[in-house]
Motif scaffolding. Structure first.
Motif, short mmCIF file in Angstrom:
data_model
loop_
_atom_site.label_atom_id
_atom_site.label_comp_id
_atom_site.label_asym_id
_atom_site.label_seq_id
_atom_site.Cartn_x
_atom_site.Cartn_y
_atom_site.Cartn_z
N GLU A 56 0.83 -1.21 0.00
CA GLU A 56 0.00 0.00 0.00
C GLU A 56 0.87 1.26 0.00
OE1 GLU A 56 -3.57 2.08 2.66
OE2 GLU A 56 -2.62 0.19 3.30
N ALA A 57 1.99 1.22 0.74
CA ALA A 57 2.88 2.38 0.79
C ALA A 57 3.50 2.65 -0.58
CB ALA A 57 3.97 2.15 1.83
N ARG A 58 3.84 1.61 -1.30
CA ARG A 58 4.39 1.80 -2.65
C ARG A 58 3.37 2.44 -3.57
NH1 ARG A 58 7.46 -4.09 -3.26
NH2 ARG A 58 9.32 -3.55 -1.99
N ALA A 59 2.10 2.01 -3.45
CA ALA A 59 1.05 2.60 -4.27
C ALA A 59 0.86 4.07 -3.93
CB ALA A 59 -0.26 1.83 -4.10
N LEU A 60 0.90 4.39 -2.64
CA LEU A 60 0.77 5.79 -2.22
C LEU A 60 1.94 6.63 -2.71
CD1 LEU A 60 -0.46 5.30 1.47
CD2 LEU A 60 -1.79 6.21 -0.44
N PHE A 61 3.13 6.04 -2.70
CA PHE A 61 4.31 6.76 -3.17
C PHE A 61 4.19 7.11 -4.65
CE2 PHE A 61 8.78 6.87 -4.66
CZ PHE A 61 9.24 7.91 -3.89
N GLN A 62 3.73 6.15 -5.45
CA GLN A 62 3.55 6.41 -6.88
C GLN A 62 2.48 7.47 -7.11
OE1 GLN A 62 5.50 5.24 -9.28
NE2 GLN A 62 6.70 4.11 -7.73
N ALA A 63 1.41 7.42 -6.32
CA ALA A 63 0.37 8.46 -6.43
C ALA A 63 0.92 9.83 -6.06
CB ALA A 63 -0.82 8.09 -5.55
N GLY A 64 1.76 9.88 -5.02
CA GLY A 64 2.37 11.14 -4.63
C GLY A 64 3.28 11.70 -5.70
N LEU A 65 4.05 10.82 -6.37
CA LEU A 65 4.91 11.28 -7.47
C LEU A 65 4.10 11.86 -8.61
CD1 LEU A 65 7.56 8.38 -7.62
CD2 LEU A 65 7.86 10.68 -6.67
N ALA A 66 2.95 11.23 -8.91
CA ALA A 66 2.10 11.74 -9.99
C ALA A 66 1.54 13.11 -9.64
CB ALA A 66 0.97 10.74 -10.26
N LEU A 67 1.10 13.27 -8.40
CA LEU A 67 0.58 14.57 -7.97
C LEU A 67 1.68 15.63 -7.96
CD1 LEU A 67 -1.71 13.39 -5.03
CD2 LEU A 67 -2.48 14.33 -7.21
N GLU A 68 2.87 15.25 -7.55
CA GLU A 68 3.99 16.19 -7.54
C GLU A 68 4.34 16.64 -8.95
OE1 GLU A 68 7.64 15.48 -4.96
OE2 GLU A 68 8.44 15.15 -6.98
N ALA A 69 4.33 15.71 -9.89
CA ALA A 69 4.62 16.06 -11.28
C ALA A 69 3.56 16.99 -11.86
CB ALA A 69 4.74 14.79 -12.12
N ALA A 70 2.31 16.86 -11.37
CA ALA A 70 1.22 17.71 -11.85
C ALA A 70 1.17 19.05 -11.15
CB ALA A 70 -0.12 16.98 -11.67
N GLY A 71 2.06 19.28 -10.17
CA GLY A 71 2.09 20.56 -9.46
C GLY A 71 1.14 20.63 -8.28
N ASP A 72 0.48 19.52 -7.95
CA ASP A 72 -0.42 19.49 -6.79
C ASP A 72 0.38 19.08 -5.57
OD1 ASP A 72 -2.50 19.39 -5.03
OD2 ASP A 72 -3.68 17.88 -6.12
N TYR A 73 1.18 20.02 -5.06
CA TYR A 73 2.11 19.69 -3.98
C TYR A 73 1.40 19.46 -2.65
CZ TYR A 73 5.50 21.30 -7.41
OH TYR A 73 6.25 21.46 -8.54
N LYS A 74 0.26 20.08 -2.45
CA LYS A 74 -0.46 19.90 -1.18
C LYS A 74 -0.92 18.45 -1.01
CE LYS A 74 -4.35 21.72 1.49
NZ LYS A 74 -5.46 22.70 1.53
N ASN A 75 -1.61 17.92 -2.04
CA ASN A 75 -2.08 16.54 -1.94
C ASN A 75 -0.92 15.54 -2.05
OD1 ASN A 75 -4.86 17.10 -1.64
ND2 ASN A 75 -5.03 17.54 -3.82
N ALA A 76 0.11 15.91 -2.83
CA ALA A 76 1.28 15.03 -2.90
C ALA A 76 1.95 14.91 -1.53
CB ALA A 76 2.27 15.57 -3.92
N LEU A 77 2.01 16.02 -0.79
CA LEU A 77 2.61 15.98 0.54
C LEU A 77 1.82 15.07 1.47
CD1 LEU A 77 4.72 17.09 2.53
CD2 LEU A 77 3.16 19.00 2.99
N THR A 78 0.50 15.09 1.34
CA THR A 78 -0.32 14.19 2.16
C THR A 78 0.01 12.73 1.88
OG1 THR A 78 -2.10 15.84 2.19
CG2 THR A 78 -2.69 13.58 2.76
N LYS A 79 0.17 12.40 0.60
CA LYS A 79 0.50 11.01 0.23
C LYS A 79 1.87 10.61 0.80
CE LYS A 79 -3.19 10.40 -2.35
NZ LYS A 79 -4.27 9.47 -1.95
#
Length: 350
Positions: A56-79
């Motif tokens: 589950e942590a690996r899946a969250l990490f990949q989701a955080g990377l996608a949000l970070e690449a899209a510029g959504d740093y707030k939600n990426a930080l949560t992930k």
């Protein structure tokens, strides 16, 4: 006879006492061994994550990377925070710091970069060490700094920066701070004596010198508005004069209307009568002409009388109290009724 001195006898523990001591020591050692076994047999306080948690942590990490690449740093930080709760690896902490930097939380980001570098060195993750150290150096160059100085008279004051107590070691030191506005509040004996809001910009150093502020004098009271001049009240006698004058003018207007009707009737009789002989059908017309004449004389006479009384009253009022300079009143009386009819005309300017 001499007596032979005997050396003092030394009492040694008996065999039963020594046996009891050995038994007590053995029991103590057994107790320690049992306790040690029980302690080491327990599970560690921080249990290793399970395979499901790691997945589950690996899946969250990949989701955080996608949000970070899209510029959504707030939600990426949560992930990334959720991943760090399971496995705070240097790679995860690096992306936490990166998101904090883009969100303007530079002081947190700087501290997280330093933690990332220490953990990466422990785990020999040289690529993370290099990336985190480069990011740290760039952020330190961009970081605004705030220096707080205290005058001697304010040495015992309590200073808060954005609600956080400032220690004595921080005075006179350039403290890295987030860009934007910051509030410095100083209290002495629980009373606020100094307040300043300072705006920090990237790469700049701002200095706040704490001095004892004198209490501000209250603003001067605004002058009271001047009362507006009250209009001159109209005296009762003057009001009566206006009533008479208005009634007289109205009567004259009505009288003039009846004079016009009388003249129209006379013109009709003159056109339809031959000399002094008129048809019987015009008798009612003649009677109406007489009524018009009486009404005209009555209204004109009453109007002249009323207008004359009102004029006299107003003239007496103006003689006793001079009128304002802006007022200009003219009243006149001329002979001759309206439309050439007999009578008089009252005219006036008010």
């Amino acid at each position: 006879m001499r007596q032979r001195l005997q050396p003092p006898r030394t009492r040694f523990p008996t065999r039963s006492a020594s046996h009891r001591q050995r038994q007590a020591l053995a029991r103590l050692l057994v107790s320690v061994a049992v306790a040690s076994t029980a302690i080491f047999a327990q599970e560690p306080i921080f249990a290793a994550p399970t395979a499901a948690e790691i997945k589950e942590a690996r899946a969250l990490f990949q989701a955080g990377l996608a949000l970070e690449a899209a510029g959504d740093y707030k939600n990426a930080l949560t992930k990334f925070h959720e991943v760090a709760a399971v496995r705070p690896t240097p790679q995860v902490m690096f992306h936490v710091a990166l998101c904090l930097e883009h969100l303007g939380r530079w002081t947190e980001a700087l501290g997280t970069y330093r933690i990332t570098i220490d953990r990466a060195r422990e785990e020999a993750a040289e690529d993370v060490v290099e990336n985190a150290d480069q990011a740290r150096q760039k952020l330190e160059q961009r970081m605004p700094r705030l220096k707080i100085l205290r005058s001697e008279s304010m040495a015992g004051a309590v200073v808060h920066l954005d609600g956080v107590l400032i220690g004595a070691a921080s005075f006179g030191v350039e403290m890295p701070s987030d860009p934007g506005e910051h509030r410095v509040v100083v209290t002495v004996d629980g009373k606020e004596v100094f307040t300043q809001v300072v705006s920090l910009e990237e790469g700049r150093v701002e200095t706040v010198t704490i001095t004892k502020q004198t209490p501000k004098a209250p603003p001067p009271l605004a002058p009271a508005p001047k009362p507006s001049p009250e209009p001159n009240p109209i005296a009762p006698s003057q009001r009566i004069g206006y009533y008479f004058l208005g009634g007289g003018i109205t009567s004259l207007v009505i009288g003039g209307m009846f004079v016009k009707l009388r003249n129209d009737t006379i013109d009709r009789l003159e056109t339809q009568c031959a000399g002094n002989h008129c048809p019987a059908s015009l008798e009612s017309t003649s009677d109406r002409g007489k009524i018009y004449m009486m009404a005209a004389n009555g209204f004109v006479g009453a109007g002249l009388l009323s207008a004359g009384i009102g004029t006299v009253i107003l003239l007496q009022r103006h003689e006793t109290e001079p009128a304002p300079q802006s007022a200009h009143t003219q009243v006149g009386l001329s002979a001759g009724g309206p439309l050439g009819a007999p009578g008089a005309t009252v005219w006036g300017n008010f």
